[in-house]
Design an enzyme around this catalytic site. Sequence first.
Site, PDB file in Angstrom:
ATOM      1  N   ASP A  14      -2.143  -4.902  -0.231  1.00 11.61           N
ATOM      2  CA  ASP A  14      -1.812  -6.214   0.324  1.00 11.61           C
ATOM      3  C   ASP A  14      -2.609  -6.535   1.583  1.00 11.61           C
ATOM      4  O   ASP A  14      -2.995  -7.693   1.808  1.00 11.61           O
ATOM      5  CB  ASP A  14      -0.308  -6.341   0.579  1.00 11.61           C
TER       6      ASP A  14
ATOM      7  N   GLN B 228       0.806  -1.210   0.000  1.00 13.84           N
ATOM      8  CA  GLN B 228       0.000   0.000   0.000  1.00 13.84           C
ATOM      9  C   GLN B 228       0.850   1.277   0.000  1.00 13.84           C
ATOM     10  O   GLN B 228       2.043   1.245   0.313  1.00 13.84           O
ATOM     11  CB  GLN B 228      -0.904   0.015   1.236  1.00 13.84           C
ATOM     12  N   HIS B 229       0.193   2.391  -0.316  1.00 15.61           N
ATOM     13  CA  HIS B 229       0.691   3.761  -0.104  1.00 15.61           C
ATOM     14  C   HIS B 229       1.797   4.195  -1.052  1.00 15.61           C
ATOM     15  O   HIS B 229       2.201   5.352  -1.018  1.00 15.61           O
ATOM     16  CB  HIS B 229       1.199   3.958   1.331  1.00 15.61           C
TER      17      HIS B 229
END
Length: 504
Positions: free
Chosen positions: A241, A79-80
């Site tokens: 994820d 992520q991110h």
Amino acid sequence: MTVVAGLDAGTQSVKLVVYDADARVVLASASAPLDLTSGDDGSREQDPAAWVDAMRACFAAIDVGLRHRIAALGVSGQQHGFVPVDEAGQVLGPAKLWCDTSTSAQCGPIMDAVGGPARCIELAGNPILAGYTASKLPWTREHRPEVYARLATILLPHDYLNFVLTGERYCEHGDASGTGWLDVRTRQWSAELLAATDAGRDLGGCLPPLVDADASFAILPGIATELGLSRDVRVSAGGGDNMMAAIGTGCVSEGRLTMSLGTSGTLFAYADQPIVDPGGAWAAFCSSSGGWLPLICTMNCTVVTEQVAKMFGFSTRDGDARIDATQPGADGLTFLPFLNGERTPDLPLGKGVLAGLAPHNMREAQIYRAAMEGATYSLRYGYDAFVAAGMQFDRIALTGGGANSAAWRQMVADVFDCPVDVPAQTESAAFGAALQALWSLSRSRGEATTLAALAAEHVAVDPALGCSPDPERVRAYRPAYQRFLRHLDAVRPLYAESPPAPLQ
């Protein structure tokens, strides 16, 4: 037979599982390692081309006949992250990752521009924390102006792999909520937060359209041929994820709690409505299954035990023997494991602290135990916020690399005083991506299958790996956890602000 595949692009590797949904068995799996570029300023970056190369390597490791049987593919991704792409679809620079804290100074100004963290939570459900995608944009504008000037599309890591597979630029709500810009209540981008990130540019025009969790897309013929797949393969929306691991562990109905012991540590629960904390005690994310996923993330989990093992010259595969040779509380040692800064508790400038050293506990076994306990206590800190908000759980589904450790499984059961189950499919994010692909495939065929029903059919636990709390150890961990909290309170002021400039 229906054969589906799930691909998980993590921080350390890309993993692939191929699943026979009729026989309910994983037919094959493969993985390829990834390198991480780290800087003293807290930067953590990867080349997106390395993800594509690793994806190719994973598929190449699977029998070609089996590859041709795959009907649908789902992608999970860390992520991110921020992948800058130009109008032609070319990557403009390295991807800044979830664990990148070099942009922590950019978080405050974004929130200040809308009236502070509380107002930010009112607008989107979350503050802008270190590692979130939003802070990476002003950092890029300042440090890589040539990239920022040519930026056409903001993609997350799993979005980028979907783009490679389908030629389509799109995003789904689960991973999108980790940018900091998505209003999780309305499932729409927040124009006010985008303007706060850059008042002089329409960042909304750089964001891909949002799609539903059960969406699917055709694979590009060229990449299908390159990977040895059928040109009829459907690519699902995929997700972050954690969102994919939620599916892979059955965390798609209320009352379920999953803990992932990976490079980062996470706790997440499913909800049918947004679960927002006014103080931002947890991430109020959407799920990749049509619901919501309140989530606690710590940035330091298995990375801590791995670093301690490396320091003393042994493998974490031999770490359980050190835990078995020591007692809860590590003979008075307390390890605050904030090696990469920390998100929960919110200390982006934090560093690791080892306290309580004495002649009797300055040994590798005690320090290794203290590291494992510290990573577990950080997750317990987040769990306490869930419980204080009224959430109730009667079991923990444990996944991630740390779940391979019998000692760690038992430690979680004892520290949380809660039974632990371990899913039979250990690669939960990749498996979850495969299940989402199966779900989207069934929906594209007009079937009314719910993801909760599908997960109930396909997610199983390994009865040999489950464990229950030991009452004596439960009692022993309580004072050690309280000691961890006291040390945490003591060091907060040290890492609450930017360090002073060096003397000239």
